[in-house]
Every structure is written in structure tokens, then in C-alpha cells.
Design an enzyme around this catalytic site. Sequence first.
Site, PDB file in Angstrom:
ATOM      1  N   LYS A  81       0.848   4.177  -2.607  1.00 31.52           N
ATOM      2  CA  LYS A  81       0.268   5.535  -2.514  1.00 31.52           C
ATOM      3  C   LYS A  81       1.761   6.814  -2.769  1.00 31.52           C
ATOM      4  O   LYS A  81       1.749   7.824  -2.819  1.00 31.52           O
ATOM      5  CB  LYS A  81       0.183   5.748  -1.083  1.00 31.52           C
TER       6      LYS A  81
ATOM      7  N   TYR B 173       1.005  -1.266  -0.036  1.00 35.83           N
ATOM      8  CA  TYR B 173       0.086   0.121  -0.164  1.00 35.83           C
ATOM      9  C   TYR B 173       0.830   1.244  -0.042  1.00 35.83           C
ATOM     10  O   TYR B 173       0.524   2.127  -0.503  1.00 35.83           O
ATOM     11  CB  TYR B 173      -1.001   0.007   1.232  1.00 35.83           C
TER      12      TYR B 173
HETATM   13  N1  LIG Z   1      -9.092   6.196   5.913  1.00 34.13           N
HETATM   14  C1  LIG Z   1      -8.080   7.015   6.134  1.00 34.13           C
HETATM   15  O1  LIG Z   1      -7.440   7.149   7.425  1.00 34.13           O
HETATM   16  C2  LIG Z   1      -6.683   6.888   4.907  1.00 34.13           C
HETATM   17  C3  LIG Z   1      -5.685   7.392   5.261  1.00 34.13           C
HETATM   18  C4  LIG Z   1      -5.034   7.570   4.005  1.00 34.13           C
HETATM   19  C5  LIG Z   1      -5.413   7.301   2.575  1.00 34.13           C
HETATM   20  N2  LIG Z   1      -6.805   7.022   2.495  1.00 34.13           N
HETATM   21  C6  LIG Z   1      -7.241   6.693   1.290  1.00 34.13           C
HETATM   22  O2  LIG Z   1      -8.460   7.246   1.139  1.00 34.13           O
HETATM   23  C7  LIG Z   1      -9.226   6.490   0.188  1.00 34.13           C
HETATM   24  C8  LIG Z   1     -10.664   6.196   0.550  1.00 34.13           C
HETATM   25  O3  LIG Z   1     -10.401   5.369   1.807  1.00 34.13           O
HETATM   26  P1  LIG Z   1     -11.509   5.015   3.089  1.00 34.13           P
HETATM   27  O4  LIG Z   1     -10.877   5.194   4.289  1.00 34.13           O
HETATM   28  O5  LIG Z   1     -12.756   5.924   2.755  1.00 34.13           O
HETATM   29  O6  LIG Z   1     -11.963   3.347   2.566  1.00 34.13           O
HETATM   30  P2  LIG Z   1     -13.296   2.769   2.427  1.00 34.13           P
HETATM   31  O7  LIG Z   1     -13.071   1.298   2.256  1.00 34.13           O
HETATM   32  O8  LIG Z   1     -14.248   3.274   3.343  1.00 34.13           O
HETATM   33  O9  LIG Z   1     -13.766   3.376   0.782  1.00 34.13           O
HETATM   34  C9  LIG Z   1     -13.277   3.021  -0.365  1.00 34.13           C
HETATM   35  C10 LIG Z   1     -14.295   2.906  -1.366  1.00 34.13           C
HETATM   36  O10 LIG Z   1     -13.700   2.541  -2.581  1.00 34.13           O
HETATM   37  C11 LIG Z   1     -14.402   1.438  -3.238  1.00 34.13           C
HETATM   38  N3  LIG Z   1     -13.458   0.842  -4.427  1.00 34.13           N
HETATM   39  C12 LIG Z   1     -12.434  -0.059  -3.999  1.00 34.13           C
HETATM   40  N4  LIG Z   1     -11.966  -0.508  -5.125  1.00 34.13           N
HETATM   41  C13 LIG Z   1     -12.460   0.172  -5.993  1.00 34.13           C
HETATM   42  C14 LIG Z   1     -12.492  -0.036  -7.291  1.00 34.13           C
HETATM   43  N5  LIG Z   1     -11.682  -0.919  -7.987  1.00 34.13           N
HETATM   44  N6  LIG Z   1     -13.138   0.829  -8.284  1.00 34.13           N
HETATM   45  C15 LIG Z   1     -14.190   1.823  -7.829  1.00 34.13           C
HETATM   46  N7  LIG Z   1     -14.630   1.726  -6.249  1.00 34.13           N
HETATM   47  C16 LIG Z   1     -13.566   1.061  -5.688  1.00 34.13           C
HETATM   48  C17 LIG Z   1     -14.774   0.560  -2.167  1.00 34.13           C
HETATM   49  O11 LIG Z   1     -16.229  -0.100  -2.599  1.00 34.13           O
HETATM   50  C18 LIG Z   1     -15.079   1.628  -1.229  1.00 34.13           C
HETATM   51  O12 LIG Z   1     -16.770   2.219  -1.125  1.00 34.13           O
HETATM   52  C19 LIG Z   1      -8.215   5.252  -0.182  1.00 34.13           C
HETATM   53  O13 LIG Z   1      -7.746   5.540  -1.397  1.00 34.13           O
HETATM   54  C20 LIG Z   1      -7.500   5.165   0.950  1.00 34.13           C
HETATM   55  O14 LIG Z   1      -6.254   4.576   0.640  1.00 34.13           O
HETATM   56  C21 LIG Z   1      -7.350   6.486   3.789  1.00 34.13           C
END
Ligand SMILES: NC(=O)c1ccc[n+]([C@@H]2O[C@H](COP(=O)([O-])OP(=O)(O)OC[C@H]3O[C@@H](n4cnc5c(N)ncnc54)[C@H](O)[C@@H]3O)[C@@H](O)[C@H]2O)c1
Length: 293
Positions: A175, A171
Site C-alpha cells: 500500500k 500489505y
Molecule cells: N476495509 C478497510 O477498512 C480498508 C482499509 C484500507 C484499505 N482497504 C482496501 O480497500 C480495498 C477493498 O477492500 P474491502 O475491505 O472492500 O475488501 P473485500 O474483501 O470486501 O473486497 C475486495 C474485493 O476484491 C476482489 N479481488 C481480490 N483479488 C482480486 C483480483 N486479483 N482481481 C480482481 N478482483 C479481486 C475480491 O473478490 C473482493 O470482492 C482493498 O484494496 C483494501 O486493501 C480497505
Amino acid sequence: MTGLLDGRIAIVTGAGRGIGRAHALELARHGAKVVVNDFGVSLAGEGTDESPAAQVVGEIVAAGGEAVANGADVADFAAAEALIGQAVETYGGLDILVNNAGFVRDRMLVNTSEEEWDAVIRVHLKGHFATLRHAGAYWRAESKAGRQRDARVINTSSGAGLQGSIGQGTYSAAKAGIAGLTLVAAAEMARYGVTVNAIAPVAKTRMTEGAFDTSAMALPEDNSPVVAWLASEDARDVTGRVVEIDGSRITVENGWAHGPSADAGARWEAAEVGPALRKLLAEAPEPESVYGA
Ligand SMILES: NC(=O)c1ccc[n+]([C@@H]2O[C@H](COP(=O)([O-])OP(=O)(O)OC[C@H]3O[C@@H](n4cnc5c(N)ncnc54)[C@H](O)[C@@H]3O)[C@@H](O)[C@H]2O)c1
């Protein structure tokens, strides 16, 4: 509605849940028409479900906004092209692309399978490239036809990619790749009127709930005002930047920059590298520690 994004047309990927959902609601609240993309997969990227995207469309419409659902896998190159096409066909163009979709399969590197590596790299890195590539081609065509749009891309990196995170090698690599892709896309697409930035968000979602203590963690919607502003016409002079968001704090990430250097004037002798490099390392700022180290 505030008018910040009145008449603007946006795509948010992975907008059925978590941070993407909050971005879609926020963009719509500021007047954007939104294509709500979500493949509806599990936290580990398995299965598919059209209902998360449809639910968010329902929420936007109920609040008086405009939105349509899209169920594409963003890392499917042809489906990503069709996603861009859907915005253009439904609303007559595209101004804002928020790349956010992704999932995790956290493992120590020595336990990571080839399949886990491929899946996580694919969804984040190819999932950003595919939409960016097709949106960029659309914006180039518009520019060449004399209809240049004031366009915005907001990518999603992570502290894991910028500082590193134990147990998240795959990951983190994806990123970090997104941060690099953001720099190149910003430099290449400026001529078509496109800015490209990235955020490193933090939020309590299903992605963090299993892995960290989320009791005091920021909420998904804490990240979205920054995305709304970066998506606005006011942000046209900001590009190639990565902004970390942690609740009410926003931080500009400095990224890789040339530090102390030395020139031997001719090819280095291996035995001379040690003293020279140690001197430079002593002059350079200490790297920040890897999360969890
Ligand atoms: N939550 C955190 O603290 C955090 C920190 C850093 C980065 N991020 C990044 O933020 C983004 C959102 O994360 P989140 O925490 O809301 O996760 P989450 O799992 O709640 O939401 C992610 C969404 O992406 C959708 N998804 C996954 N693969 C897909 C695909 N191939 N095509 C279309 N949709 C797809 C999923 O169905 C889900 O609804 C991600 O890129 C994650 O890596 C999150």
C-alpha cells in the site's frame, strides 16, 4: 441520478463486494456507465467466482443504470489489458479507473512465507500497475490522435501503507508502494489529460471484520462520494494526492517531504553523523505511531 458523472465510462476493480461494490453503485448513481470487475476470490485470495460482479451489475441495472461484469484477475497483465479493452469496446471509451481490488494474508514479518509475500504484493501492487499501465497507454493514444479525454485514476492505498500496521508488513509495503506509484503516474500522465489520486479508505468489510473491532467502523459506502467527486470533471486540477476517508471525516495525507537537513560540505565522517543527525531528528516532527504499536 445527479449528472455529476453523466456519460462518463468507468472501471472499478474488486467491485463485487465491500468498498469496490459501493464505489460502483455510487458512480452509476451519478450517471457513469460501469465495468464491474471482480475475480471473486476469498478473503485470502483463493478460488474464483463470477457471481459477485454479476450481482452488482444486476443492482446497477435494476436501479436504472448501465453496467457490465468482468471477471479478470487484475494482476494478470493480459487480462488487465482485456479489461480496459472491454470498457472501450462496450461503451466507446474509458474516463475513470478505480483500482480497488485486493486481499490480505496478515502475519507478523518473521512468520510471513515467501508465497504470502508474493501473493499480497502481486494483487495490490501489480494489480494497480497492470490496469494503470494499459489505461495509460489507451489515454496516451487518444491524446496523440487529438481526442484527449478528461480522465481519472483513483487508486486505493491504506493507513497501513501510510502509517504502518503491526502484523501487516507485506500489505503495508504494497500500500506504501501504491502511494508512490500514484505520485509518479500523476506526474507522467498529466500530459495526456489524466489525474491520478489515491484514497486510504476505512470500512467494515470482511477484510476488517476478522482483524479489528468493527462495531463503530465506517461503512463501505461512506468512502464512495469522495471517489465520485475525484472522478468528476470538476476535480481536473487535483492530482498526485492521497486522501484518507474515515466515515464523515476526510483528511489530506501529507506524505514524505524533505525535513530538516544539514550539509557537511564534504563526505561525512561517521563519528560526526551522530550529533548532526540527532540535532536534525530533534528538529523534525515526531513520526506518527504505527497502528497496533
Ligand atoms: N476495509 C478497510 O477498512 C480498508 C482499509 C484500507 C484499505 N482497504 C482496501 O480497500 C480495498 C477493498 O477492500 P474491502 O475491505 O472492500 O475488501 P473485500 O474483501 O470486501 O473486497 C475486495 C474485493 O476484491 C476482489 N479481488 C481480490 N483479488 C482480486 C483480483 N486479483 N482481481 C480482481 N478482483 C479481486 C475480491 O473478490 C473482493 O470482492 C482493498 O484494496 C483494501 O486493501 C480497505
